[in-house]
Design a protein around this motif. Structure first.
Motif, PDB file in Angstrom:
ATOM      1  N   THR A  97       8.939  35.115 -72.230  1.00 43.62           N
ATOM      2  CA  THR A  97       7.836  34.748 -71.344  1.00 43.62           C
ATOM      3  C   THR A  97       7.739  35.633 -70.108  1.00 43.62           C
TER       4      THR A  97
ATOM      5  N   SER B 102       9.840  35.250 -65.044  1.00 46.34           N
ATOM      6  CA  SER B 102      10.688  34.344 -65.813  1.00 46.34           C
ATOM      7  C   SER B 102      11.953  35.083 -66.236  1.00 46.34           C
TER       8      SER B 102
ATOM      9  N   ASN C 237       5.181  34.453 -78.634  1.00 51.39           N
ATOM     10  CA  ASN C 237       5.637  35.531 -77.773  1.00 51.39           C
ATOM     11  C   ASN C 237       6.923  36.114 -78.318  1.00 51.39           C
TER      12      ASN C 237
END
Length: 120
Positions: free
Chosen positions: A80, A75, A25
């Motif tokens: 994330t 988050s 990510n």
């Protein structure tokens, strides 16, 4: 024949290594799904408006900074988070940037909320 098999194994390893690197990510701000603009609302009023447009099941977190406010969705980690709104003061106007990971999933709901709240 042995050389061909060795080349296939090496190629498979290189492809797997490349794909594994791409699967990590990235910071949400590095993606293609974003919008930006200005609003006359205060940072806190703007963020409250965006929050009110999100589904009740969305987990949101606000983080105050010296010159602005951030709203994270799901988050506080930009790698994330599924969404991020950054608002900073610029005179009587406030500049905002909105980022949404996988905006196609809900047709860009966070991005739409960011734009809608900037105009009201």
């Amino acid at each position: 024949m042995k050389s061909s098999t060795s080349n296939e194994v090496i190629l498979a390893f290189v492809v797997s290594f490349f794909l594994a690197g791409c699967a990590q990510n990235q910071d949400i701000r590095m993606g293609d799904d974003y919008t930006a603009g200005t609003t006359a609302k205060s940072s806190s009023d703007y963020v409250a408006c965006v929050q009110s447009e999100l589904p009740g099941s969305s987990k949101t977190y606000t983080v105050k900074e010296d010159n602005g406010l951030k709203l994270f969705v799901d988050s506080t980690d930009p790698t994330t988070a599924t969404g991020l709104i950054e608002v900073s003061a610029a005179g009587s106007q406030h500049q905002f940037s909105a980022y949404q990971r996988d905006a196609w999933y809900d047709k860009g709901r966070l991005l739409d909320a960011a734009l809608m709240c900037s105009n009201t």
